[in-house]
Design a protein around this motif. Structure first.
Motif, PDB file in Angstrom:
ATOM      1  N   LEU A 140       0.671  -0.642  -0.042  1.00 54.38           N
ATOM      2  CA  LEU A 140       0.321   0.027   0.410  1.00 54.38           C
ATOM      3  C   LEU A 140       1.300   1.363  -0.012  1.00 54.38           C
ATOM      4  N   ALA A 141       2.143   1.671   0.181  1.00 53.18           N
ATOM      5  CA  ALA A 141       3.529   2.550   1.027  1.00 53.18           C
ATOM      6  C   ALA A 141       3.650   2.387  -0.840  1.00 53.18           C
ATOM      7  N   LYS A 142       3.730   0.811  -1.101  1.00 57.98           N
ATOM      8  CA  LYS A 142       4.192   1.245  -2.416  1.00 57.98           C
ATOM      9  C   LYS A 142       2.886   1.737  -4.193  1.00 57.98           C
ATOM     10  N   GLU A 143       2.122   1.371  -3.761  1.00 51.91           N
ATOM     11  CA  GLU A 143       0.644   2.290  -4.640  1.00 51.91           C
ATOM     12  C   GLU A 143       0.847   3.906  -3.984  1.00 51.91           C
ATOM     13  N   TYR A 144       1.068   4.284  -3.273  1.00 53.02           N
ATOM     14  CA  TYR A 144       0.337   6.034  -2.513  1.00 53.02           C
ATOM     15  C   TYR A 144       1.870   6.378  -3.380  1.00 53.02           C
ATOM     16  N   ILE A 145       2.865   5.569  -2.981  1.00 46.13           N
ATOM     17  CA  ILE A 145       4.174   6.925  -3.610  1.00 46.13           C
ATOM     18  C   ILE A 145       4.339   6.621  -5.248  1.00 46.13           C
ATOM     19  N   ASN A 146       3.838   5.538  -5.723  1.00 48.47           N
ATOM     20  CA  ASN A 146       3.254   6.121  -7.127  1.00 48.47           C
ATOM     21  C   ASN A 146       2.483   6.384  -7.593  1.00 48.47           C
ATOM     22  N   LEU A 147       1.089   6.644  -6.995  1.00 48.40           N
ATOM     23  CA  LEU A 147       0.305   6.991  -7.269  1.00 48.40           C
ATOM     24  C   LEU A 147       0.921   9.167  -7.455  1.00 48.40           C
ATOM     25  N   LYS A 148       1.284   9.320  -6.078  1.00 52.82           N
ATOM     26  CA  LYS A 148       1.646  10.591  -5.711  1.00 52.82           C
ATOM     27  C   LYS A 148       2.699  11.275  -5.603  1.00 52.82           C
ATOM     28  N   VAL A 149       4.097  10.557  -5.645  1.00 54.10           N
ATOM     29  CA  VAL A 149       5.256  11.251  -6.085  1.00 54.10           C
ATOM     30  C   VAL A 149       5.689  10.863  -7.094  1.00 54.10           C
ATOM     31  N   LYS A 150       5.717  12.451  -8.037  1.00 47.37           N
ATOM     32  CA  LYS A 150       6.173  11.666  -9.665  1.00 47.37           C
ATOM     33  C   LYS A 150       7.492  11.639  -9.479  1.00 47.37           C
ATOM     34  N   SER A 151       8.089  13.005  -8.325  1.00 43.55           N
ATOM     35  CA  SER A 151       9.855  12.911  -9.136  1.00 43.55           C
ATOM     36  C   SER A 151      10.589  13.230  -7.587  1.00 43.55           C
ATOM     37  N   GLY A 152      12.070  12.906  -7.584  1.00 46.87           N
ATOM     38  CA  GLY A 152      12.705  13.202  -7.004  1.00 46.87           C
ATOM     39  C   GLY A 152      12.754  12.593  -5.582  1.00 46.87           C
ATOM     40  N   ILE A 153      13.190  12.341  -4.569  1.00 48.40           N
ATOM     41  CA  ILE A 153      13.708  11.523  -3.965  1.00 48.40           C
ATOM     42  C   ILE A 153      12.448  11.219  -1.980  1.00 48.40           C
ATOM     43  N   VAL A 154      12.831  10.180  -2.417  1.00 51.33           N
ATOM     44  CA  VAL A 154      11.999   9.423  -1.209  1.00 51.33           C
ATOM     45  C   VAL A 154      12.671   8.631  -0.616  1.00 51.33           C
ATOM     46  N   ALA A 155      12.625   9.229   0.892  1.00 49.68           N
ATOM     47  CA  ALA A 155      13.511   9.295   1.604  1.00 49.68           C
ATOM     48  C   ALA A 155      12.894   8.390   2.527  1.00 49.68           C
ATOM     49  N   TYR A 156      13.956   7.176   2.968  1.00 55.55           N
ATOM     50  CA  TYR A 156      12.701   6.130   4.337  1.00 55.55           C
ATOM     51  C   TYR A 156      13.793   5.574   5.591  1.00 55.55           C
ATOM     52  N   LEU A 157      13.013   4.865   6.167  1.00 56.21           N
ATOM     53  CA  LEU A 157      13.963   4.609   7.733  1.00 56.21           C
ATOM     54  C   LEU A 157      13.901   3.138   7.446  1.00 56.21           C
ATOM     55  N   GLY A 158      14.901   2.024   6.968  1.00 57.51           N
ATOM     56  CA  GLY A 158      14.957   0.738   7.245  1.00 57.51           C
ATOM     57  C   GLY A 158      15.474   0.180   6.424  1.00 57.51           C
ATOM     58  N   THR A 159      15.554  -1.211   6.333  1.00 52.49           N
ATOM     59  CA  THR A 159      16.605  -1.424   5.395  1.00 52.49           C
ATOM     60  C   THR A 159      16.796  -1.923   4.389  1.00 52.49           C
ATOM     61  N   PRO A 160      18.236  -1.841   3.275  1.00 49.12           N
ATOM     62  CA  PRO A 160      18.170  -1.894   1.855  1.00 49.12           C
ATOM     63  C   PRO A 160      16.313  -2.949   1.223  1.00 49.12           C
ATOM     64  N   ASP A 161      16.328  -4.357   1.834  1.00 50.14           N
ATOM     65  CA  ASP A 161      15.047  -4.592   2.140  1.00 50.14           C
ATOM     66  C   ASP A 161      13.891  -4.209   1.712  1.00 50.14           C
ATOM     67  N   SER A 162      14.502  -3.824   2.331  1.00 50.18           N
ATOM     68  CA  SER A 162      12.680  -3.275   3.034  1.00 50.18           C
ATOM     69  C   SER A 162      12.347  -1.702   1.459  1.00 50.18           C
ATOM     70  N   ALA A 163      13.743  -0.920   1.461  1.00 51.35           N
ATOM     71  CA  ALA A 163      13.381  -0.149   0.214  1.00 51.35           C
ATOM     72  C   ALA A 163      13.665  -0.489  -1.169  1.00 51.35           C
ATOM     73  N   HIS A 164      13.737  -1.228  -1.426  1.00 52.90           N
ATOM     74  CA  HIS A 164      14.135  -1.810  -3.114  1.00 52.90           C
ATOM     75  C   HIS A 164      12.510  -2.380  -2.736  1.00 52.90           C
ATOM     76  N   TYR A 165      11.533  -2.243  -1.615  1.00 55.62           N
ATOM     77  CA  TYR A 165      10.070  -2.648  -2.385  1.00 55.62           C
ATOM     78  C   TYR A 165       9.425  -1.053  -2.073  1.00 55.62           C
ATOM     79  N   ILE A 166      10.297  -0.200  -2.258  1.00 57.11           N
ATOM     80  CA  ILE A 166       9.065   0.879  -2.754  1.00 57.11           C
ATOM     81  C   ILE A 166       9.939   1.482  -3.949  1.00 57.11           C
ATOM     82  N   GLU A 167      10.739   0.816  -5.078  1.00 58.45           N
ATOM     83  CA  GLU A 167      11.369   1.745  -5.573  1.00 58.45           C
ATOM     84  C   GLU A 167      10.272   1.571  -7.102  1.00 58.45           C
ATOM     85  N   GLY A 168      10.484   2.556  -7.850  1.00 51.51           N
ATOM     86  CA  GLY A 168      10.022   3.026  -9.035  1.00 51.51           C
ATOM     87  C   GLY A 168       9.946   3.925  -9.708  1.00 51.51           C
ATOM     88  N   GLU A 169       9.346   4.632 -10.908  1.00 51.67           N
ATOM     89  CA  GLU A 169      10.210   5.042 -11.822  1.00 51.67           C
ATOM     90  C   GLU A 169       9.944   6.395 -12.405  1.00 51.67           C
TER      91      GLU A 169
END
Lengths: 286, 286, 286, 286
Positions: free
Chosen positions: D88-117
């Motif tokens: 759901l976090a990933k879906e939100y970011i894909n819909l609402k964040v079009k550019s720039g940096i998404v900062a995160y707290l978590g492991t690289p595994d968890s971050a891999h998750y939210i990566e998008g174009e």
């Protein structure tokens, strides 16, 4: 602060010079006086120990509260031995409000309480467009004596218009009415309104230290006593015991009110609030 | 999600296939319809765009709510275009309560709403020792229609006796009554009681996603649409905009209600809730 | 309690016999001493007025805190004029914990503070399966001096195993680090853990009355003074001013720290916390 | 919604077409798979019933989560049967964040998750004065993979400087580590920071309806099903059961995890959250 299972009150009371008692659930309950509690005050009188009633009650003045005990046959409780949260509200208003109107929610009895020189005490229902700019403080005194729907809505709009000190003279959320039934206390009503208007109210009542300071200062007018010579006796962990502990007093939880023998252990463990002693009641077998 | 200062609503509405509107502060206020709002619905009709009213209102049924708009001269809002938090409460009861009594706090109009087959709907005031064991759910519908003092105390004691699902059909804390005055909403009353009894209530209303799902599923019965083709228009950051954002919709904050032109910037910065657009109102200049 | 716009500190300080000062934002900030603050203490000395520093700081002992002022060139602040929230934590432990281990989160400097006869003071990191049953209290002292991840998780599990009094010696949520940056204070960390374990911690620090009582009792050892002869000076509405007001003191909000000239009015109106006076700073022009 | 004491899971599972399972405490615990749980999935396969895992886990992608089950010998759980709060976090970011940096707290595994174009995903530790103005969103993913002290302080200051959407991909307060020990979850850490900065974060995870909608929409791509044909199975009242109930599903509380046979009754009564059924575990005797 070890918790050595259950003690009789007779066993521990002798160790202290001064006893602070909560009222409801300790001295009386919805049926009247706790049976045998007069023996406790006979004992305290014989042993020349001092005692005070420390109560989150702003519905009546100490004089009126004392009369209730006398009518019930307990003459040991005179008005000067009662310390109530309403007295702190009164002290605050005397110190900080010099003129104008103090609006209140509560019964006329409770309002009588906060009257002072130079100020006019009015129920919220009597605030109108003509006098609203003279309102210099608001006090939540009692859950009775006003129309909840119209007067609470009026209170919300008063607090949106005027930036004034707002005092809650009873911090309890609810109080027992009879076996198995409770009533919403004015503390809950005040929290609802605090959340709506987003302002900080000034609260008086256990577990707040100010109740204990007030009682402590009063007893020290008559005698020299240190905190470790005072025992706070109450039936509620998060007001009487929490407040007594924090102020540095030893504490006795009695099982004649809010906390039942069947759930005392789980309540202590889940809250983390540890009384010095647990006693069946505050009655001295003597 | 960049915030490009102020846009006219005309400029942005064309980009979307479906518009969700909040009611109070967007279409109407305490004085009646927002002047010119009929032009917006004329535009939507001409351009063949779909629209729904998504409202935290459980005081009246969609039929009754639609009639109010018709009486005011806005015929574009039919009952099937209204999605209210009360409808979610009704759906929940239909799915989960099969028999017995559903007790409620609210007006008879609001209660009419949740009636269903096999259940009896009764105001809290009519619950007594004979029927209390048949109460299988409790619903907070409206802040009017009951005696706050006696019925709220009765509600507290009902919830202490019976472990039943408790539904709050309006999550708002307060609502505007007229210029400068607000009313305590049933959501605040429910929170007070939730804190006293220590139980978790089921809340329906924006910003909760379930309101948006309900509207989204309804629109998809008629047409194919994706979330990025829907615009949520509202006047309140923490219900309309927060909820729309979270559900994945673009959002327009209008300054005709709860959020004023003078404090829009500080409210966005302090809350961290960012609308896609800010518009003076939802009126189309056309 | 009228709020008569802005006063110079010189104008009001003369009315009081005793001044209580908050430390950070009043006497010093992240750059060092507030320029000219030495003149204030020269004035107090010349006029034979008493003063105390009342601070939510448990990171260092009064001796260490006083040394910091001396190093910065302010010799008027001796250790016996400092009342810190850590001193209340220490007093509590001395009264209520007679033996065993007191575990803590903080620096060795902060721990030094709470040491007493008969007890062993150990950082949470040194608690293990062999000594966990001897832990009789836990104290949150400072946000530094421990590993947040491992030691906070260890703290959660310690509090699930042992029902012990838990003391938070600093109630602040955050504190300023430099211009524009803040640090999470140990008060916030404690609240997080309190919510996870569901137990009630004992908190010491402004706005709690106990800080003011402690200072009030200290000053009354040396002189006779009543509450209306004491002024509390602070830069934060919800600690210094709220606490001072509630204890019955007159209060002066200074704009040299947390509360800025540009937002003082909106902060007072939105919080409802009213200082007796507002002053640019605590510096006396003299 | 009657609570008919304890049922075997075998008895009730047959009534439903689709089963939603919570993961931890239902399918697995700290020792590995719940013994016999493979029989449940054999049964579901034989009876042609659909199933999904609905989990508040954003620490790993569905692919990685599925692999863990395969390694443990449970091949029935493929990645497309897993619905996690991280999705759901990933879906939100894909819909609402079009550019720039998404900062995160978590492991690289968890971050891999939210990566998008079009977006750059960076740990909070790599945010600095050069790139801070390009940060367009912040996500709390996992409690591991960062330095709690320095990175949480950095997060607070990031959120004070930038008004950006902040997403919490796991709403849990804590999670079990082994028999008797728990870990602080990223949901608690996020709440602490939300309180300090005073902003509203967007939370994904049970009991929020959005988790259930996501799973419900996925199952309806493959088959026609109504809410009353779906059973939600979980071990936690205030996430699995509360969320399932609110979404309109029948619910089964299993006693193989968070809720123990000895306290199930008191937990239901004190929370007011009623499952449709209570079962010893989700294992089918078959």
């Amino acid at each position: 602060m070890p918790m050595n299972s259950i003690h009789s009150f007779s066993e521990i009371v002798g160790k202290y010079k001064v006893i602070f008692f909560d009222a409801f659930g300790v001295l009386k309950n919805y049926k009247g006086l706790v049976p045998g509690i007069d023996r406790t005050f006979q004992y305290l009188h014989d042993k020349k120990k001092e005692y005070y009633i420390v109560t989150n009650d702003a519905s009546r003045s100490p004089t009126q509260l004392a009369e209730k005990y006398h009518q019930a046959g307990l003459h040991a409780i005179s008005k000067d031995r009662i310390v109530s949260s309403g007295m702190l509200a009164k002290e605050y208003i005397n110190l900080k409000v010099k003129s104008g109107i103090v609006a209140y929610l509560g019964t006329p009895d409770s309002a009588h309480y906060i009257e002072g020189e130079g100020i006019e005490v009015l129920p919220v229902s009597q605030i109108n467009t003509h006098n609203v700019d003279d309102v210099n403080a608001l006090v939540f005194l009692d859950d009775e004596g006003f129309d909840w729907n119209s007067d609470l809505n009026k209170t919300v709009n008063l607090l949106r218009k005027r930036t004034i000190p707002t005092i809650v003279a009873n911090t309890d959320d609810a109080y027992p009415l009879n076996l198995g039934e409770i009533c919403i206390a004015v503390g809950s009503v005040a929290t609802m309104i605090e959340n709506i208007v987003g302002k900080k109210f000034i609260r008086f009542g256990k577990p707040d230290s100010q109740m204990f300071i007030f009682a402590y200062e009063r007893v020290r007018r008559h005698m020299h006593v240190t905190k470790d010579q005072i025992l706070m006796v109450g039936d509620t962990l998060n007001t009487d015991i929490m407040g007594g502990n924090k102020f540095g007093l030893d504490t006795a939880l009695v099982l004649s009110g809010n906390t039942l023998p069947t759930d005392v252990e789980s309540r202590i463990n889940s809250s983390g609030i540890l009384p010095t002693y647990i006693c069946p009641s505050a009655v001295v077998d003597y």
